[in-house]
Design a protein around this motif. Structure first.
Motif, short mmCIF file in Angstrom:
data_model
loop_
_atom_site.label_atom_id
_atom_site.label_comp_id
_atom_site.label_asym_id
_atom_site.label_seq_id
_atom_site.Cartn_x
_atom_site.Cartn_y
_atom_site.Cartn_z
N HIS A 1 0.82 -1.21 0.00
CA HIS A 1 0.00 0.00 0.00
C HIS A 1 0.86 1.27 0.00
O HIS A 1 0.34 2.35 -0.29
N MET A 2 2.15 1.15 0.33
CA MET A 2 3.06 2.29 0.31
C MET A 2 3.94 2.20 -0.94
O MET A 2 4.48 1.14 -1.25
N GLN A 3 4.06 3.33 -1.65
CA GLN A 3 4.87 3.34 -2.87
C GLN A 3 6.34 3.36 -2.50
O GLN A 3 6.78 4.13 -1.65
N LEU A 4 7.12 2.49 -3.17
CA LEU A 4 8.55 2.39 -2.91
C LEU A 4 9.30 3.45 -3.72
O LEU A 4 8.77 4.02 -4.67
N PRO A 5 10.55 3.74 -3.34
CA PRO A 5 11.34 4.74 -4.07
C PRO A 5 11.48 4.37 -5.55
O PRO A 5 11.45 3.19 -5.91
N PRO A 6 11.62 5.38 -6.42
CA PRO A 6 11.63 5.11 -7.87
C PRO A 6 12.81 4.28 -8.33
O PRO A 6 12.75 3.68 -9.40
N GLN A 7 13.91 4.24 -7.57
CA GLN A 7 15.06 3.45 -7.99
C GLN A 7 14.88 1.95 -7.73
O GLN A 7 15.67 1.14 -8.20
#
Length: 260
Positions: free
Chosen positions: A69-75
């Motif tokens: 449910h939480m977006q992870l860092p773009p890398q």
């Protein structure tokens, strides 16, 4: 006379239609170059095998970290459940797709998102085969065993460990009970969809000394099969062959190929 003859019999290079670039050719060259650059940027190569439009197999990849449910860092390389779940619904509804090949190379991730994907794969009415390449760790284990038949590469690994929480944790008995119930959901699903017993799976989960400064077990290739966690050792060829067998047993026609 000679001047008139030259004008009728030959054309001035400056006014020749062939010397002027055609706008249609220019646009076509631009489209080819842009398509080539897109292939290089996305796939790292200029030529890729073409998929058949009449294929009856859909390839679903579970890679990187399974995002919750939480977006992870773009890398971070991630598998987003909001992308996978609609695909599985579309697979179930599409009459042209008769089988699903699930390719895993994941470090695990969110427990609830992983279980949601696992439950959807297990509830498909169409045959499914999974193959673990590289790694199918943590919550990737339930996804791997959720299919009708599972393969693992000889060098691939699967890490089995207890459920963990990251971030702020309230140190009260209710937190432990919540973790314990979540862990039981994982254990029950894995034992239901594989040949490993609950006691053996928990022994692997709580083993000491196998992982550095941690508890859990890392099983490799044949070990996963010997424990009954995975059905067989094999690669992509064996996985597609087995899937075609399941499709033929399910009443579908046998035709190799994949839909991306």
């Amino acid at each position: 006379m000679s001047d008139n003859y030259q004008m009728e019999g030959s054309q001035d290079p400056q006014t020749s239609p062939g010397s002027e670039p055609d706008k249609g050719d220019q646009d076509k060259d631009k489209d080819q170059k842009s398509g080539l650059m897109e292939k290089i940027q996305q796939l790292g190569q200029t030529n890729v095998p073409q998929m058949s439009n009449d294929s009856n197999i859909h390839c679903l990849t579970i890679v990187g970290q399974i995002e919750g449910h939480m977006q992870l860092p773009p890398q971070n390389k991630t598998t987003k459940y909001e992308h996978v779940i609609p695909q599985l619904v579309a697979i179930e509804q599409n009459p042209k797709i008769e089988g699903v090949l699930v390719v895993l190379n994941t470090v695990g991730g969110d427990v609830e998102a992983g279980l949601a994907i696992s439950e959807m794969l297990a509830s498909l009415s169409k045959p499914s085969v999974s193959i673990v390449l590289g790694g199918g760790h943590s919550i990737g284990v339930p996804i791997a065993v959720s299919c009708d038949y599972s393969f693992i590469a000889g060098t691939a690994t699967m890490t089995i460990h207890p459920v963990r929480l990251t971030g702020l944790v309230i140190g009260v008995p209710q937190t432990f009970e919540y973790l314990d119930k979540m862990q039981e959901r994982v254990v029950n699903f894995v034992t239901k969809h594989s040949n490993i017993t609950e006691d053996d799976f928990k022994d692997l989960m709580f083993a000491k000394g196998n992982l550095t400064r941690d508890i859990g077990t890392n099983v490799v290739g044949h070990d996963a099969v010997n424990y009954g966690l995975i059905d067989g050792v094999g690669g992509v060829g064996e996985a597609i062959k087995k899937l075609n067998e399941l499709i033929s047993q399910n009443g579908g026609y046998k035709e190799e190929g994949m839909i991306q």
